[in-house]
Design a protein around this motif. Structure first.
Motif, short mmCIF file in Angstrom:
data_model
loop_
_atom_site.label_atom_id
_atom_site.label_comp_id
_atom_site.label_asym_id
_atom_site.label_seq_id
_atom_site.Cartn_x
_atom_site.Cartn_y
_atom_site.Cartn_z
N THR A 43 64.55 81.37 0.19
CA THR A 43 63.50 82.45 0.75
C THR A 43 63.07 82.47 1.94
OG1 THR A 43 64.58 83.16 -1.58
CG2 THR A 43 62.58 84.28 -0.79
N GLU A 44 62.26 81.81 1.36
CA GLU A 44 60.45 81.79 2.37
C GLU A 44 61.18 81.57 4.01
OE1 GLU A 44 56.51 81.03 3.84
OE2 GLU A 44 57.95 81.88 2.28
N VAL A 45 61.99 80.65 4.07
CA VAL A 45 62.62 80.38 5.16
C VAL A 45 63.31 81.97 5.46
CG1 VAL A 45 64.72 79.40 6.93
CG2 VAL A 45 63.22 77.87 5.17
N ARG A 46 64.17 82.76 5.52
CA ARG A 46 65.37 83.57 4.19
C ARG A 46 64.24 84.97 6.18
NH1 ARG A 46 67.34 83.85 1.01
NH2 ARG A 46 66.19 85.59 0.10
N GLU A 47 62.38 85.09 5.28
CA GLU A 47 62.13 86.38 4.62
C GLU A 47 60.71 86.37 5.76
OE1 GLU A 47 61.34 87.40 0.85
OE2 GLU A 47 63.43 87.86 0.12
N ARG A 48 60.32 85.13 6.53
CA ARG A 48 59.14 84.99 6.50
C ARG A 48 59.36 84.25 8.52
NH1 ARG A 48 53.94 83.33 4.62
NH2 ARG A 48 53.80 83.59 6.22
N THR A 49 59.76 82.85 7.81
CA THR A 49 59.84 81.94 9.03
C THR A 49 60.94 81.88 10.15
OG1 THR A 49 59.15 80.48 7.45
CG2 THR A 49 59.32 79.18 9.95
N ALA A 50 62.32 82.19 9.56
CA ALA A 50 63.42 82.44 10.44
C ALA A 50 62.91 83.68 11.18
CB ALA A 50 64.96 82.64 9.78
N PRO A 51 63.20 84.53 10.46
CA PRO A 51 62.82 85.75 11.63
C PRO A 51 62.09 85.94 12.31
CG PRO A 51 63.37 86.78 8.90
CD PRO A 51 62.42 85.53 9.06
N ALA A 52 60.88 85.26 12.51
CA ALA A 52 59.40 85.25 13.08
C ALA A 52 60.04 84.36 14.37
CB ALA A 52 58.13 84.85 12.30
N VAL A 53 60.59 83.22 13.86
CA VAL A 53 61.73 82.71 15.23
C VAL A 53 61.80 83.51 16.09
CG1 VAL A 53 62.70 80.11 16.35
CG2 VAL A 53 60.62 80.29 14.34
N LEU A 54 62.51 83.74 16.03
CA LEU A 54 63.89 84.68 16.29
C LEU A 54 62.85 86.16 17.39
CD1 LEU A 54 66.57 86.00 17.57
CD2 LEU A 54 66.27 86.40 15.64
N GLU A 55 61.97 86.69 15.83
CA GLU A 55 61.49 88.06 16.99
C GLU A 55 60.19 87.34 17.91
OE1 GLU A 55 60.86 89.75 12.62
OE2 GLU A 55 59.49 88.54 13.45
N VAL A 56 59.97 86.54 18.07
CA VAL A 56 59.29 85.66 19.55
C VAL A 56 59.83 85.80 20.20
CG1 VAL A 56 57.45 83.86 19.72
CG2 VAL A 56 57.33 84.98 17.79
N SER A 57 61.05 84.83 20.39
CA SER A 57 61.80 84.91 21.39
C SER A 57 62.66 86.54 21.81
CB SER A 57 63.17 84.22 21.00
OG SER A 57 64.13 84.74 20.29
N LEU A 58 62.85 87.03 20.97
CA LEU A 58 63.02 88.76 21.53
C LEU A 58 61.91 89.36 22.14
CD1 LEU A 58 65.44 89.82 18.47
CD2 LEU A 58 65.97 89.23 21.19
N ALA A 59 60.96 89.13 22.20
CA ALA A 59 59.85 89.73 21.81
C ALA A 59 59.20 89.31 23.91
CB ALA A 59 58.59 89.31 21.32
N LYS A 60 59.89 88.48 23.73
CA LYS A 60 59.73 87.03 25.22
C LYS A 60 60.64 87.78 25.96
CE LYS A 60 58.96 83.09 27.40
NZ LYS A 60 59.49 82.18 27.63
N ALA A 95 59.48 95.17 23.25
CA ALA A 95 58.72 94.10 22.19
C ALA A 95 57.29 94.30 21.90
CB ALA A 95 57.96 93.68 24.20
N SER A 96 56.16 95.29 21.74
CA SER A 96 55.35 95.96 20.78
C SER A 96 56.20 95.97 19.17
CB SER A 96 55.12 97.39 20.97
OG SER A 96 54.27 97.38 22.58
N GLN A 97 56.96 96.52 19.15
CA GLN A 97 58.35 96.47 18.10
C GLN A 97 57.87 94.98 17.43
OE1 GLN A 97 61.38 98.66 17.89
NE2 GLN A 97 61.55 98.12 15.95
N GLN A 98 58.57 94.45 18.32
CA GLN A 98 59.12 92.43 17.82
C GLN A 98 57.58 92.13 18.01
OE1 GLN A 98 61.86 91.48 17.35
NE2 GLN A 98 63.28 92.74 18.39
N LEU A 99 56.47 92.03 17.97
CA LEU A 99 55.00 91.63 18.07
C LEU A 99 55.07 92.03 16.74
CD1 LEU A 99 53.64 92.15 21.89
CD2 LEU A 99 54.62 89.89 20.15
N ALA A 100 54.63 93.35 16.81
CA ALA A 100 54.15 93.74 15.04
C ALA A 100 55.02 92.96 14.24
CB ALA A 100 55.20 95.00 14.83
N GLN A 101 56.46 93.22 13.97
CA GLN A 101 56.90 91.86 13.17
C GLN A 101 56.92 90.75 12.54
OE1 GLN A 101 61.08 93.31 14.39
NE2 GLN A 101 61.28 95.14 13.74
N VAL A 102 56.03 89.81 13.65
CA VAL A 102 55.92 88.49 14.13
C VAL A 102 55.16 88.83 13.77
CG1 VAL A 102 54.93 86.59 15.49
CG2 VAL A 102 56.81 87.45 16.42
#
Length: 376
Positions: A43-60, A95-102
């Motif tokens: 649950t921790e990986v699914r709800e926090r860490t994995a989305p953060a990893v993807l969102e940083v790359s999408l923000a870039k 990019a701003s939206q992705q950073l907010a999600q990160v």
């Protein structure tokens, strides 16, 4: 002689009952802890860490796409009519939206939050440089001021150590380190979590020995209640063993996510290089020189630093990344919820069946001893 033998058998039955019930409690504890901890880790990986990893790359990816769109608008002269372009505005907003999600999902702790705040502070400055370049481009139909603002925006974005993209790389590395650490936790390691099977196997062995003891002592081949307890424990073990597949799938999904992010990063790097080469051409045109050397040392160095053209890999869309996040490896199957109450029911049921199987034999021996005592 009969009395002591009977007392010894009765004591053996009493200790067997106590040991088997205690074994049922231990099986309940180990299986339930394994389930809850593995589910919490996923649950921790699914709800926090994995989305953060993807969102940083999408923000870039969005920032590089915005930069490329702005540079292209200046190169083709569209900036005189539409400014940096609608695509630029859309990608900056993305990019701003992705950073907010990160920021919402950040798993890199306080260092990650600090890096994110720096990036969010630099982004308006980058946007301001692009806006100033647009204003000068409209007023002067190009010229050194527009060129200077464009180069400043590019430097702020791509500077090797302190640029926005470099800081995003730092943040991405921290998020991925957190992901790797969580996927390597003992609760997602099948070899470690198999420890729950040890008390289960010991309890099954104890039930088998008890059946043989009762068969020798009471001349009865099978104790139905103990046989039912054995079947219940086998069912519990088979159900809990499904966790091994969940754990393996979670690790595989984490690896697939990292491959997706690597593809996005490679596409982003190629896009950043293309934008820098295009910007070098824009700077030369803006300063009115026949080549980079006619525009001064700064533009000459900038043009020389532009990376060579490279093949752009197929982009991994946000939908692909989201499909990884929603895949079976990082989505808790519905039956894990069933296990949450099924494990206690099965373990308690096994304990009750043990009592039901041994209590009549204890009562029988108590009755025999009572009769023997009254006769004497």
């Amino acid at each position: 002689m009969t009395g002591p033998a009977r007392s010894t058998t009765r004591a053996t039955l009493w200790w067997l009952r106590l040991g088997l019930v205690a074994g049922s409690v231990l099986v309940l504890a180990t299986a339930l802890v394994t389930l809850l901890q593995a589910r919490a880790s996923i649950t921790e990986v699914r709800e926090r860490t994995a989305p953060a990893v993807l969102e940083v790359s999408l923000a870039k990816e969005a920032l590089v796409a915005a930069h490329g769109a702005a540079v292209a608008a200046f190169e083709h002269g569209q900036a005189r009519l539409t400014g940096p372009s609608e695509q630029y505005e859309d990608q900056i907003a993305r990019a701003s939206q992705q950073l907010a999600q990160v920021a919402e999902h950040n798993a890199a702790g306080e260092p990650g939050s600090q890096t994110l705040r720096l990036i969010e502070g630099l982004l308006p400055a980058y946007n301001s440089f692009i806006g100033q370049a647009d204003a000068h481009f409209r007023q002067d139909a190009g010229g050194p001021l527009a060129a200077s603002n464009l180069q400043s925006a590019s430097d702020l974005l791509t500077a090797g150590e302190n640029g926005i993209l470099a800081r995003l790389d730092t943040l991405a590395a921290a998020e991925r380190a957190a992901l790797d650490e969580q996927l390597a936790t003992a609760w997602l390691d099948p070899a470690i979590t198999l420890l729950w099977a040890m008390p289960l196997l010991a309890l099954l062995g104890g039930l088998w020995w008890t059946q043989r003891f009762l068969a020798r002592t009471f001349r009865r081949a099978v104790n139905p209640a103990l046989l039912a307890a054995t079947a219940v424990l086998v069912l519990l073990g088979a159900a809990t063993a499904f966790l091994l597949g969940v754990q393996s799938a979670a690790r595989d999904s984490g690896t697939a996510l990292e491959r997706t992010v690597d593809t996005v990063s490679a596409t982003t790097a190629a896009g950043a290089g293309q934008a820098q080469r295009t910007l070098a051409q824009v700077l030369v045109a803006q300063c009115g020189g026949a080549g980079p050397t006619a525009c001064g040392d700064t533009v000459t160095a900038f043009a020389a630093a532009a990376p060579a053209a490279q093949t752009v890999p197929a982009a991994a869309s946000a939908g692909v990344g989201e499909a990884v996040l929603l895949g079976p490896g990082l989505t808790a199957p519905g039956w894990t919820g069933v296990l949450g109450w099924g494990i206690p029911v099965l373990a308690v049921g096994a304990g009750l069946l043990v009592v039901a199987g041994l209590q009549p034999r204890l009562d029988e021996y108590r009755f025999r001893e009572t009769r023997g005592g009254s006769r004497s």
